[in-house]
Design a protein around this motif. Structure first.
Motif, PDB file in Angstrom:
ATOM      1  N   ARG A   3      32.580  46.522  34.353  1.00 39.38           N
ATOM      2  CA  ARG A   3      31.573  45.500  34.638  1.00 39.38           C
ATOM      3  C   ARG A   3      31.121  44.800  33.359  1.00 39.38           C
ATOM      4  O   ARG A   3      30.918  43.591  33.343  1.00 39.38           O
ATOM      5  CB  ARG A   3      30.355  46.139  35.296  1.00 39.38           C
ATOM      6  CG  ARG A   3      30.538  46.393  36.773  1.00 39.38           C
ATOM      7  CD  ARG A   3      29.330  47.109  37.304  1.00 39.38           C
ATOM      8  NE  ARG A   3      29.377  47.269  38.741  1.00 39.38           N
ATOM      9  CZ  ARG A   3      28.673  48.151  39.412  1.00 39.38           C
ATOM     10  NH1 ARG A   3      27.863  48.968  38.764  1.00 39.38           N
ATOM     11  NH2 ARG A   3      28.755  48.231  40.713  1.00 39.38           N
ATOM     12  N   GLY A   5      31.417  40.905  32.343  1.00 38.15           N
ATOM     13  CA  GLY A   5      30.179  40.135  32.223  1.00 38.15           C
ATOM     14  C   GLY A   5      29.256  40.301  33.410  1.00 38.15           C
ATOM     15  O   GLY A   5      28.247  39.625  33.513  1.00 38.15           O
ATOM     16  N   ARG A  23      35.134  33.365  30.621  1.00 35.49           N
ATOM     17  CA  ARG A  23      35.253  34.051  31.915  1.00 35.49           C
ATOM     18  C   ARG A  23      36.462  33.582  32.710  1.00 35.49           C
ATOM     19  O   ARG A  23      36.960  34.306  33.576  1.00 35.49           O
ATOM     20  CB  ARG A  23      33.960  33.870  32.720  1.00 35.49           C
ATOM     21  CG  ARG A  23      32.872  34.817  32.245  1.00 35.49           C
ATOM     22  CD  ARG A  23      31.572  34.523  32.912  1.00 35.49           C
ATOM     23  NE  ARG A  23      31.663  34.639  34.343  1.00 35.49           N
ATOM     24  CZ  ARG A  23      30.866  34.004  35.193  1.00 35.49           C
ATOM     25  NH1 ARG A  23      29.911  33.215  34.736  1.00 35.49           N
ATOM     26  NH2 ARG A  23      30.996  34.162  36.486  1.00 35.49           N
ATOM     27  N   THR A  24      36.903  32.373  32.442  1.00 29.05           N
ATOM     28  CA  THR A  24      38.094  31.891  33.142  1.00 29.05           C
ATOM     29  C   THR A  24      39.347  32.631  32.666  1.00 29.05           C
ATOM     30  O   THR A  24      40.382  32.588  33.317  1.00 29.05           O
ATOM     31  CB  THR A  24      38.253  30.369  32.900  1.00 29.05           C
ATOM     32  OG1 THR A  24      36.995  29.768  33.134  1.00 29.05           O
ATOM     33  CG2 THR A  24      39.261  29.760  33.819  1.00 29.05           C
ATOM     34  N   ARG A  73      39.643  38.224  35.142  1.00 27.59           N
ATOM     35  CA  ARG A  73      39.223  38.380  36.538  1.00 27.59           C
ATOM     36  C   ARG A  73      38.992  39.857  36.794  1.00 27.59           C
ATOM     37  O   ARG A  73      39.800  40.705  36.407  1.00 27.59           O
ATOM     38  CB  ARG A  73      40.287  37.832  37.485  1.00 27.59           C
ATOM     39  CG  ARG A  73      40.021  38.066  38.960  1.00 27.59           C
ATOM     40  CD  ARG A  73      39.987  36.776  39.735  1.00 27.59           C
ATOM     41  NE  ARG A  73      40.050  36.962  41.184  1.00 27.59           N
ATOM     42  CZ  ARG A  73      38.978  37.145  41.940  1.00 27.59           C
ATOM     43  NH1 ARG A  73      37.773  37.213  41.411  1.00 27.59           N
ATOM     44  NH2 ARG A  73      39.102  37.269  43.248  1.00 27.59           N
ATOM     45  N   PHE A  74      37.871  40.117  37.460  1.00 28.84           N
ATOM     46  CA  PHE A  74      37.473  41.495  37.738  1.00 28.84           C
ATOM     47  C   PHE A  74      37.521  41.723  39.247  1.00 28.84           C
ATOM     48  O   PHE A  74      36.940  40.953  40.017  1.00 28.84           O
ATOM     49  CB  PHE A  74      36.054  41.713  37.210  1.00 28.84           C
ATOM     50  CG  PHE A  74      35.416  43.009  37.630  1.00 28.84           C
ATOM     51  CD1 PHE A  74      36.068  44.217  37.471  1.00 28.84           C
ATOM     52  CD2 PHE A  74      34.141  43.028  38.165  1.00 28.84           C
ATOM     53  CE1 PHE A  74      35.474  45.410  37.847  1.00 28.84           C
ATOM     54  CE2 PHE A  74      33.536  44.211  38.546  1.00 28.84           C
ATOM     55  CZ  PHE A  74      34.206  45.405  38.381  1.00 28.84           C
ATOM     56  N   PRO A 115      36.293  44.504  41.796  1.00 31.14           N
ATOM     57  CA  PRO A 115      35.616  45.777  42.040  1.00 31.14           C
ATOM     58  C   PRO A 115      36.353  46.579  43.117  1.00 31.14           C
ATOM     59  O   PRO A 115      37.276  46.056  43.756  1.00 31.14           O
ATOM     60  CB  PRO A 115      34.227  45.363  42.543  1.00 31.14           C
ATOM     61  CG  PRO A 115      34.166  43.897  42.486  1.00 31.14           C
ATOM     62  CD  PRO A 115      35.535  43.364  42.283  1.00 31.14           C
ATOM     63  N   VAL A 150      39.737  30.589  44.434  1.00 36.82           N
ATOM     64  CA  VAL A 150      39.989  31.286  43.161  1.00 36.82           C
ATOM     65  C   VAL A 150      40.944  30.477  42.286  1.00 36.82           C
ATOM     66  O   VAL A 150      40.719  30.276  41.086  1.00 36.82           O
ATOM     67  CB  VAL A 150      40.543  32.707  43.422  1.00 36.82           C
ATOM     68  CG1 VAL A 150      40.929  33.375  42.111  1.00 36.82           C
ATOM     69  CG2 VAL A 150      39.521  33.542  44.155  1.00 36.82           C
ATOM     70  N   TYR A 191      40.294  28.847  38.577  1.00 37.91           N
ATOM     71  CA  TYR A 191      41.096  29.265  37.423  1.00 37.91           C
ATOM     72  C   TYR A 191      42.103  28.182  37.014  1.00 37.91           C
ATOM     73  O   TYR A 191      42.981  28.441  36.198  1.00 37.91           O
ATOM     74  CB  TYR A 191      41.829  30.582  37.731  1.00 37.91           C
ATOM     75  CG  TYR A 191      40.921  31.775  37.600  1.00 37.91           C
ATOM     76  CD1 TYR A 191      40.808  32.474  36.398  1.00 37.91           C
ATOM     77  CD2 TYR A 191      40.130  32.196  38.654  1.00 37.91           C
ATOM     78  CE1 TYR A 191      39.959  33.556  36.271  1.00 37.91           C
ATOM     79  CE2 TYR A 191      39.272  33.272  38.541  1.00 37.91           C
ATOM     80  CZ  TYR A 191      39.195  33.944  37.346  1.00 37.91           C
ATOM     81  OH  TYR A 191      38.342  35.011  37.215  1.00 37.91           O
TER      82      TYR A 191
END
Lengths: 576, 244
Positions: B46, B50, B74-75, B78-79, B81, B99, B103
């Motif tokens: 996490r 960010g 951030r681009t 990719r996270f 969860p 998405v 991106y």
């Protein structure tokens, strides 16, 4: 113009290719057909639901038209009621899309510009609230077919009033967002604040004359706020029509308490994640370079994903104010002031204004109970003064006994359920302990100032002579309606006293001091009037009440100032 | 992407989720983050994404400090969860499309890429289904397809092997991880499965009670373990229980 959040050409092309490819597979042909069918059925469902709601609106108005017992004023009241109800529905839907939508979780993990997210959610909210528009359209169409010229005039009047209201709110919103001409904002917000009861109550007043006596019982069990309608009905029967205005503040309080409800528990924490990161950066002393680091990557990002710090800040303010717009008067006022706070202070104020049960729940509960009890006392007092007085005393005692332990609890246990209330906060770089500490301090200060006030005021009014009861009913409501305003400004006074950001808080200070002076002068006038019309004990009671009112800002400051900002300083020191 | 963590510390109240964690990952590396429940694996991911901020310490992406509000940074990542949130009211296609748009990966050739991925993950029949009708495994696959199609420089995946995906999906995931690493993508994933981590990852980061106990290649970790079946498991337990 906001760029599209998806590539329609790509999707259309893909849909066609997927359809073709599925058709090539014998066992997937039904799915292939479903691909096209789903899109068509979605459109059909939307059309049908719109038509259904339109029909519902028409049916409602037709029902009113064919009911002979309803007089024209009752019909107009019904129209106003439907409009009001539609507005509430619209507000709820909009709010849900803006702050409670599961989409926000997905957005939080994507590199999207908050403005794009906000605009899209707003658009979806507006689409989702077509129900309200459908009902309104149905009402308008049916009335257009059934009503006379004067009926049309009334419709136009109502629509103009609604437009005026919306325009005012929008203007205030825009002005606050762009932070121009603070005194003008104050004027607009004050106008909104004081005009609110007119817009809500005038239609309801009309409604009750012709409609409530016939259908009040049914409605009171069906509608979510039926209990308040019943109270109005009782008041209308018991009081002469001109005294019905006494209940204005009760309804205003009800609306205020609705605005205060922590419905935004999951709301802005996600949209505000950058803000929270700012808070973390501040904590680490890394704030000065935040603006530079948030500059968009050159050449690679369009407006969809680009962000600059001042722009992002404005957007965040806008997000708060959209919430305010959708939420109601008190939160609107809260959030307008929040625009002047630094990110960290805003976060803290946000947290203990809406999140902690110690403040929000108990405060709302106390406000509602007081409203109902005082209104009931006023109504019963018209028939039997003794009963009215005892109702007031019992209400005050009940509220004190019911709520004081809630305030006392955090004090004794040093615990708060902030974490349970806002699990998202745990993910954020905010010291939970600090929030917990703030929660009970704030609750304690508010409780300490509120409880004696309630107790003494109730006892004092209970001791009034019968002749003075009606006067004090009026005065009490006037003063109770001041409570939220005092709350706003006192909070700001408490916050702004110790900040280094004096420029930002100069205006808040000015307003807070003005309010305190206003309270003092108002209290003085109140006492003078009380001495003319009432006996000695009521004079004493209102004087004590007035002292408590005046003391609230200082209670806040004493309770919070040092410990709160010591806490922040310790954070910074430990980070350093 | 070159990633550097410098004394990253994160607390949740009195719980120290990460305690001065420092390591460095080079582009093209696949790192498995191992540790018991509550060790701090998800917190680490996490923070790298960010979603959560650090209490102390810094993260550098290609030498530049990471800030969540910097959308350019951030681009590049990719996270996902363990329960990846989708837009529930949108179709699978629209979810993927959003998405890709964010991106900037919806240019020429995107259709073919998505079509192939949907077919590979057995999602073609559900392309027009609303996301809220999908099972957990299917939802994870949709998120994974969007990740693979967007192909950012840093992939962060929380428990991808316990995400409810069927063997077909897991096998496709492994293939794509290897291919992405070959293209120079950096991949971090958390898992509890030692053998899988060993098969997919180049390096293993072992976290216990918020502290980094080991960060080394799978080969060197294997050398430290004694020969025999279950040796790696034993080493894992020993490292986990060591005093920091």
């Amino acid at each position: 113009m906001t760029p599209a959040i998806h590539n329609a050409t790509l999707e259309k092309d893909l849909r066609e290719r997927i359809g073709r490819r599925l058709l090539d597979l014998p066992d997937q042909r039904s799915e292939a057909r479903a691909v096209g069918r789903n899109a068509r059925s979605r459109k059909l469902r939307r059309f049908l639901s719109g038509a259904l709601l339109l029909g519902l609106g028409c049916a409602l108005v037709y029902f009113v038209q064919v009911t002979p017992s309803l007089q024209p004023s009752g019909r107009l009241g019904t129209l106003c009621f439907l409009s009001l109800w539609s507005t509430i529905l619209w507000r709820g839907v909009l709010c849900r899309h803006l702050f409670q939508s599961p989409d926000l979780l997905a957005w939080a993990l994507l590199p999207a510009n908050p403005q794009v997210v906000l605009d899209r959610q707003l658009r979806r909210g507006l689409n989702g609230s077509l129900a309200a528009h459908g009902i309104l359209l149905g009402v308008g169409l049916t009335l257009g077919l059934a009503w006379s010229f004067s009926g049309w005039g009334a419709v136009v009047g109502v629509v103009l009033a609604a437009l005026f209201w919306v325009t005012l709110r929008s203007s205030a919103l825009l002005m606050t967002v762009w932070r121009v001409l603070a005194p003008l904002e104050l004027f607009v917000w004050a106008t909104l604040w004081f005009s609110l009861p007119i817009f809500y109550i005038a239609p309801l007043r009309l409604l009750f004359v012709g409609f409530m006596n016939e259908y009040g019982d049914i409605l009171s069990y069906v509608l979510p706020f039926g209990w308040i309608l019943r109270a109005f009905e009782a008041a209308q029967r018991a009081l002469p029509p001109e005294n019905l205005l006494l209940l204005l503040p009760v309804f205003a309080l009800f609306m205020i308490s609705r605005g205060l409800l922590p419905r935004l528990k999951s709301r802005l924490v996600i949209l505000e994640a950058p803000l929270l990161s700012h808070a973390g950066a501040t904590q680490e002393g890394a704030r000065p370079d935040a603006g530079a680091s948030s500059a968009p990557a050159e050449g690679t990002q369009d407006s969809l994903t680009s962000s600059s710090s001042p722009e992002a800040e404005r957007i965040r303010s806008r997000a708060f104010l959209y919430a305010a717009w959708a939420q109601g008067p008190l939160s609107a006022l809260d959030k307008a002031w929040l625009a002047w706070l630094s990110p960290r202070q805003r976060l803290l104020v946000e947290c203990f204004l809406w999140a902690p049960p110690g403040l929000a729940r108990v405060w709302i509960s106390a406000a509602k109970t007081l409203s109902i009890g005082f209104a009931l006392g006023a109504v019963l007092g018209q028939r039997d003064q003794g009963v009215g007085r005892w109702t007031w005393v019992l209400t005050a005692a009940y509220v004190t006994l019911r709520t004081f332990p809630e305030f006392l609890g955090p004090l004794l246990t040093s615990r708060s359920s902030v974490g349970a209330e806002m699990p998202q906060l745990i993910l954020q770089p905010v010291a939970l302990r600090e929030l917990q500490g703030l929660t009970w301090k704030f609750s304690w200060a508010l409780g300490a100032s509120l409880m004696p006030l309630v107790l003494l005021y109730g006892l004092g009014v209970g001791c009034l002579s019968p002749d003075a009861l009606a006067l004090h009913t009026t005065q009490a409501f006037k003063w109770v309606t001041f409570l939220p305003l005092a709350h706003q400004f006192s909070l700001l006074a408490a916050v702004s006293g110790t900040t280094n950001d004096t420029e930002r808080f100069r205006f808040s200070w000015f307003v807070a001091i003005c309010l305190i002076i206003g309270l003092l002068l108002g209290g003085l006038g109140f006492v003078l009037r009380a001495t003319i019309y009432t006996d000695f004990w009521s004079w004493v009671s209102v004087a004590v009440v007035w002292m408590f009112w005046g003391a609230i800002p200082w209670v806040y400051r004493k309770a919070f100032d040092r410990r709160w900002f010591d806490c922040c300083r310790k954070d910074r020191a430990s980070s350093a | 992407m070159h990633i550097q963590l410098q004394s990253v510390t994160k607390r949740y109240g009195s719980v120290r989720a990460l305690d001065a964690v420092s390591f460095e990952i080079l582009p093209g590396q696949v790192v498995a983050v191992l540790g018991q429940n509550g060790a701090g694996k998800t917190t680490l991911l996490r923070i790298l994404a960010g979603v959560a901020g650090t209490d102390r310490g810094e993260i550098l992406y290609d030498g530049e400090p990471f800030r969540r509000e910097n959308l350019g940074q951030r681009t590049r990542l990719r996270f996902l969860p363990d329960f990846p949130p989708l837009f529930p009211g949108e179709t699978v296609l629209r979810n993927i499309g959003i998405v890709l748009r964010l991106y900037d990966a919806d240019g020429a050739g995107a259709e073919e890429r998505i079509l192939a991925l949907l077919e590979e993950f057995d999602l073609l029949p559900f392309a027009e289904a609303s996301a809220h009708t999908l099972s957990r495994g299917q939802a994870y696959k949709v998120a994974l397809v969007s990740l693979i199609a967007a192909d950012p420089e840093l992939w962060l995946l929380d428990e991808p092997l316990a995400s409810g995906m069927d063997p077909l999906g897991i096998s496709a995931f492994r293939r794509h991880v290897k291919a992405a690493a070959g293209r120079g993508r950096t991949i971090l994933f958390s898992t509890q499965l030692l053998d899988t981590a060993e098969r997919i990852a180049d390096r293993v980061a072992l976290i216990s009670r918020g502290a980094l106990r080991a960060f080394e290649t799978v080969a060197s970790l294997r050398e430290r373990a004694t020969a025999g079946e279950g040796a790696l498991d034993a080493l894992f337990l020993r490292l986990r229980d060591e005093a920091p």
